[in-house]
Design an enzyme around this catalytic site. Sequence first.
Site, PDB file in Angstrom:
ATOM      1  N   ALA A 175     -52.415   2.413 -45.547  1.00  0.00           N
ATOM      2  CA  ALA A 175     -53.678   2.422 -45.975  1.00  0.00           C
ATOM      3  C   ALA A 175     -54.528   1.237 -45.465  1.00  0.00           C
ATOM      4  O   ALA A 175     -55.717   1.210 -44.917  1.00  0.00           O
ATOM      5  CB  ALA A 175     -54.112   2.402 -47.476  1.00  0.00           C
ATOM      6  N   TYR A 196     -53.730   0.290 -42.163  1.00  0.00           N
ATOM      7  CA  TYR A 196     -53.705   0.661 -40.925  1.00  0.00           C
ATOM      8  C   TYR A 196     -52.674  -0.085 -40.260  1.00  0.00           C
ATOM      9  O   TYR A 196     -51.789   0.226 -39.425  1.00  0.00           O
ATOM     10  CB  TYR A 196     -55.190   0.641 -40.107  1.00  0.00           C
ATOM     11  CG  TYR A 196     -55.979   1.877 -40.780  1.00  0.00           C
ATOM     12  CD1 TYR A 196     -55.989   3.158 -40.387  1.00  0.00           C
ATOM     13  CD2 TYR A 196     -57.032   1.482 -41.765  1.00  0.00           C
ATOM     14  CE1 TYR A 196     -56.532   4.065 -40.711  1.00  0.00           C
ATOM     15  CE2 TYR A 196     -57.493   2.543 -42.241  1.00  0.00           C
ATOM     16  CZ  TYR A 196     -57.623   3.785 -41.665  1.00  0.00           C
ATOM     17  OH  TYR A 196     -58.271   4.830 -42.098  1.00  0.00           O
ATOM     18  N   GLU A 211     -42.351   7.076 -32.105  1.00  0.00           N
ATOM     19  CA  GLU A 211     -41.263   6.527 -31.044  1.00  0.00           C
ATOM     20  C   GLU A 211     -40.612   5.391 -31.537  1.00  0.00           C
ATOM     21  O   GLU A 211     -39.247   5.047 -31.554  1.00  0.00           O
ATOM     22  CB  GLU A 211     -41.860   6.298 -29.753  1.00  0.00           C
ATOM     23  CG  GLU A 211     -42.731   7.549 -29.159  1.00  0.00           C
ATOM     24  CD  GLU A 211     -44.290   7.591 -29.603  1.00  0.00           C
ATOM     25  OE1 GLU A 211     -44.625   7.570 -31.024  1.00  0.00           O
ATOM     26  OE2 GLU A 211     -45.115   7.904 -28.704  1.00  0.00           O
ATOM     27  N   CYS A 264     -45.719   1.235 -28.207  1.00  0.00           N
ATOM     28  CA  CYS A 264     -44.393   2.220 -27.991  1.00  0.00           C
ATOM     29  C   CYS A 264     -43.786   2.062 -26.576  1.00  0.00           C
ATOM     30  O   CYS A 264     -42.433   1.862 -26.436  1.00  0.00           O
ATOM     31  CB  CYS A 264     -44.653   3.509 -28.358  1.00  0.00           C
ATOM     32  SG  CYS A 264     -44.915   3.860 -30.155  1.00  0.00           S
TER      33      CYS A 264
END
Length: 157
Positions: A54, A56, A63, A102
Amino acid sequence: MDNSHLSQEGIKKLITAAIEARRKSYSPYSHYQVGAALLTADDKIITGCNVENAAYGPSNCAERTAFFKAVSEGIRDFSAIAIVGSPEGEAITQFAYPCGVCRQVMREFCEPSQFQIIVVKSEDDYRVMTLAELLPESFGPENLRDGNEHCEKEQEA
């Protein structure tokens, strides 16, 4: 796009594992479900899904989930990763490329010219590329080692 390191069968196996991982996605905010299947140098498959939060910021991509699972188990050598993603409730309808964070995590553990990234639109529609193609002129662990060696030489002089 060099896919000579992986057989068609190996690619299909990774894609299947990534599709299964996507089903475990926890994405109540974006409703965008991602799954990843990471192939180790000794041919084990480690899966991951995106896990949202929540707030974020603490959310984690599929990945990185796969990489962190593997690293936490002592695995450090990887050959390839397959990534699938699309909105919740839909079949896989689009290529889901790894985000910049990532890509940088992949760079920490993988040789850019050798590590293969497979982005998947369907089981038969996928693209294979190297990390070097997706993250050219990258910064990695050797940059810090080289820099530290340079600093040590200056201190000795």
